[in-house]
Design an enzyme around this catalytic site. Structure first.
Site, PDB file in Angstrom:
ATOM      1  N   GLU A  72       0.854  -1.196   0.000  1.00 50.99           N
ATOM      2  CA  GLU A  72       0.000   0.000   0.000  1.00 50.99           C
ATOM      3  C   GLU A  72       0.890   1.246   0.000  1.00 50.99           C
ATOM      4  O   GLU A  72       2.022   1.220   0.493  1.00 50.99           O
ATOM      5  CB  GLU A  72      -0.914  -0.082   1.252  1.00 50.99           C
ATOM      6  CG  GLU A  72      -1.796   1.079   1.557  1.00 50.99           C
ATOM      7  CD  GLU A  72      -2.882   1.358   0.522  1.00 50.99           C
ATOM      8  OE1 GLU A  72      -2.516   1.597  -0.650  1.00 50.99           O
ATOM      9  OE2 GLU A  72      -4.069   1.398   0.886  1.00 50.99           O
ATOM     10  N   ILE A  97       0.093   4.430   1.361  1.00 49.78           N
ATOM     11  CA  ILE A  97       0.089   5.321   2.520  1.00 49.78           C
ATOM     12  C   ILE A  97      -0.931   4.877   3.563  1.00 49.78           C
ATOM     13  O   ILE A  97      -1.993   4.361   3.220  1.00 49.78           O
ATOM     14  CB  ILE A  97      -0.200   6.780   2.074  1.00 49.78           C
ATOM     15  CG1 ILE A  97      -0.026   7.770   3.228  1.00 49.78           C
ATOM     16  CG2 ILE A  97      -1.538   6.933   1.404  1.00 49.78           C
ATOM     17  CD1 ILE A  97       0.070   9.231   2.772  1.00 49.78           C
ATOM     18  N   VAL A  98      -0.566   5.049   4.834  1.00 48.48           N
ATOM     19  CA  VAL A  98      -1.523   4.874   5.929  1.00 48.48           C
ATOM     20  C   VAL A  98      -1.682   6.223   6.607  1.00 48.48           C
ATOM     21  O   VAL A  98      -0.704   6.830   7.037  1.00 48.48           O
ATOM     22  CB  VAL A  98      -1.058   3.811   6.945  1.00 48.48           C
ATOM     23  CG1 VAL A  98      -1.867   3.886   8.219  1.00 48.48           C
ATOM     24  CG2 VAL A  98      -1.161   2.421   6.336  1.00 48.48           C
ATOM     25  N   ASP A  99      -2.918   6.681   6.643  1.00 43.46           N
ATOM     26  CA  ASP A  99      -3.227   7.952   7.298  1.00 43.46           C
ATOM     27  C   ASP A  99      -3.962   7.623   8.603  1.00 43.46           C
ATOM     28  O   ASP A  99      -3.339   7.388   9.631  1.00 43.46           O
ATOM     29  CB  ASP A  99      -4.048   8.808   6.329  1.00 43.46           C
ATOM     30  CG  ASP A  99      -4.388  10.181   6.896  1.00 43.46           C
ATOM     31  OD1 ASP A  99      -3.954  10.500   8.002  1.00 43.46           O
ATOM     32  OD2 ASP A  99      -5.119  10.933   6.219  1.00 43.46           O
ATOM     33  N   ASP A 159      -1.198  10.723  -5.305  1.00 37.92           N
ATOM     34  CA  ASP A 159      -1.770  11.764  -6.158  1.00 37.92           C
ATOM     35  C   ASP A 159      -2.521  12.815  -5.351  1.00 37.92           C
ATOM     36  O   ASP A 159      -2.796  12.643  -4.166  1.00 37.92           O
ATOM     37  CB  ASP A 159      -2.771  11.137  -7.120  1.00 37.92           C
ATOM     38  CG  ASP A 159      -4.063  10.721  -6.409  1.00 37.92           C
ATOM     39  OD1 ASP A 159      -3.967  10.051  -5.371  1.00 37.92           O
ATOM     40  OD2 ASP A 159      -5.158  11.098  -6.868  1.00 37.92           O
TER      41      ASP A 159
HETATM   42  P1  5GP Z   1      -6.653   6.107   5.688  1.00 37.86           P
HETATM   43  O1  5GP Z   1      -7.807   5.203   5.451  1.00 37.86           O
HETATM   44  O2  5GP Z   1      -5.425   5.415   6.260  1.00 37.86           O
HETATM   45  O3  5GP Z   1      -7.012   7.345   6.465  1.00 37.86           O
HETATM   46  O4  5GP Z   1      -6.255   6.703   4.307  1.00 37.86           O
HETATM   47  C1  5GP Z   1      -5.698   5.932   3.366  1.00 37.86           C
HETATM   48  C2  5GP Z   1      -6.026   6.437   1.988  1.00 37.86           C
HETATM   49  O5  5GP Z   1      -6.239   7.854   1.945  1.00 37.86           O
HETATM   50  C3  5GP Z   1      -4.823   6.149   1.141  1.00 37.86           C
HETATM   51  O6  5GP Z   1      -4.914   4.895   0.540  1.00 37.86           O
HETATM   52  C4  5GP Z   1      -4.830   7.299   0.169  1.00 37.86           C
HETATM   53  O7  5GP Z   1      -5.655   6.970  -0.914  1.00 37.86           O
HETATM   54  C5  5GP Z   1      -5.485   8.444   0.924  1.00 37.86           C
HETATM   55  N1  5GP Z   1      -4.528   9.376   1.538  1.00 37.86           N
HETATM   56  C6  5GP Z   1      -4.447   9.695   2.847  1.00 37.86           C
HETATM   57  N2  5GP Z   1      -3.495  10.618   3.045  1.00 37.86           N
HETATM   58  C7  5GP Z   1      -2.985  10.899   1.835  1.00 37.86           C
HETATM   59  C8  5GP Z   1      -1.961  11.808   1.383  1.00 37.86           C
HETATM   60  O8  5GP Z   1      -1.313  12.552   2.130  1.00 37.86           O
HETATM   61  N3  5GP Z   1      -1.722  11.823   0.055  1.00 37.86           N
HETATM   62  C9  5GP Z   1      -2.384  11.031  -0.828  1.00 37.86           C
HETATM   63  N4  5GP Z   1      -2.061  11.132  -2.100  1.00 37.86           N
HETATM   64  N5  5GP Z   1      -3.356  10.167  -0.439  1.00 37.86           N
HETATM   65  C10 5GP Z   1      -3.640  10.101   0.883  1.00 37.86           C
END
Ligand code: 5GP
Length: 180
Positions: free
Chosen positions: A100, A102-104, A159
């Site tokens: 994957e 990124i993990v946010d 992106d």
């Molecule tokens: P999560 O579910 O962990 O909050 O977010 C994951 C998804 O959010 C990632 O797969 C990505 O698609 C998007 N995302 C979260 N933060 C970013 C970021 O800083 N840049 C980008 N390009 N995508 C992000």
């Protein structure tokens, strides 16, 4: 190195990425030395560049497949997750490594792991390029490229509205670009 005008600052350089990708590949080779077929699952679209570089450095036998996930009504904040494209094979009994970008919050990966676990793989691990330094619900990241600050990042597959994916570095996007 020429920096795109919409970039605030570069967080991870191409050289740092390549060095870390090599280390991760060596670690994966080591950990799966006894496995005769690693089923690598790249998450589209963001992981495609990381996945291509990582898998070309692996020496262990592996196959590559893809899943595409989408969040409802999201530009820069996470919403509900759905599967847009699923795997070609059942993963029951297979050793699965999810790659994957990124993990946010960890919500997306957590959801995906839940789905894949229900399919009874022999093992299930995750390899993530970047993780934001914030609360990400303790989702399990077995192989991590880099910890990054909690800002919107683009490049090396990542992106904003489908732009900036092919920049060779991971960089913070200027706030005015995504708050317009
Ligand atoms: P999560 O579910 O962990 O909050 O977010 C994951 C998804 O959010 C990632 O797969 C990505 O698609 C998007 N995302 C979260 N933060 C970013 C970021 O800083 N840049 C980008 N390009 N995508 C992000």
């Amino acid at each position: 190195m020429e920096i795109h005008p919409d970039i605030e600052r570069v967080l991870v350089t191409p050289e740092q990425i390549q060095a870390r990708v090599s280390e991760l590949a060596q670690q994966i080779d080591h950990d799966y030395a006894a496995v005769d077929r690693l089923y690598i699952v790249g998450i589209l679209k963001g992981a495609f560049i990381f996945l291509a570089d990582l898998t070309r450095q692996l020496r262990i036998p592996h196959v590559v497949d893809f899943m595409a996930l989408s969040s409802y009504g999201r530009t820069t904040t996470s919403g509900a997750v759905r599967i847009l494209m699923d795997l070609r094979e059942p993963v029951e009994g297979q050793h699965v490594l999810v790659v994957e970008d990124i993990v946010d919050t960890g919500h997306t990966l957590d959801y995906l792991l839940h789905i894949l676990n229900n399919r009874k793989p022999a093992s299930l691990r995750t390899c993530v390029l970047v993780r934001k330094e914030r609360q990400n619900n303790g989702v399990k990241v077995d192989y991590l490229g880099f910890e990054i600050p909690d800002v919107w990042v683009v490049g090396y597959g990542l992106d904003y509205a489908d732009r900036f994916r092919t920049l060779p570095y991971v960089a913070e996007l200027k706030r005015q670009v995504y708050s317009k």
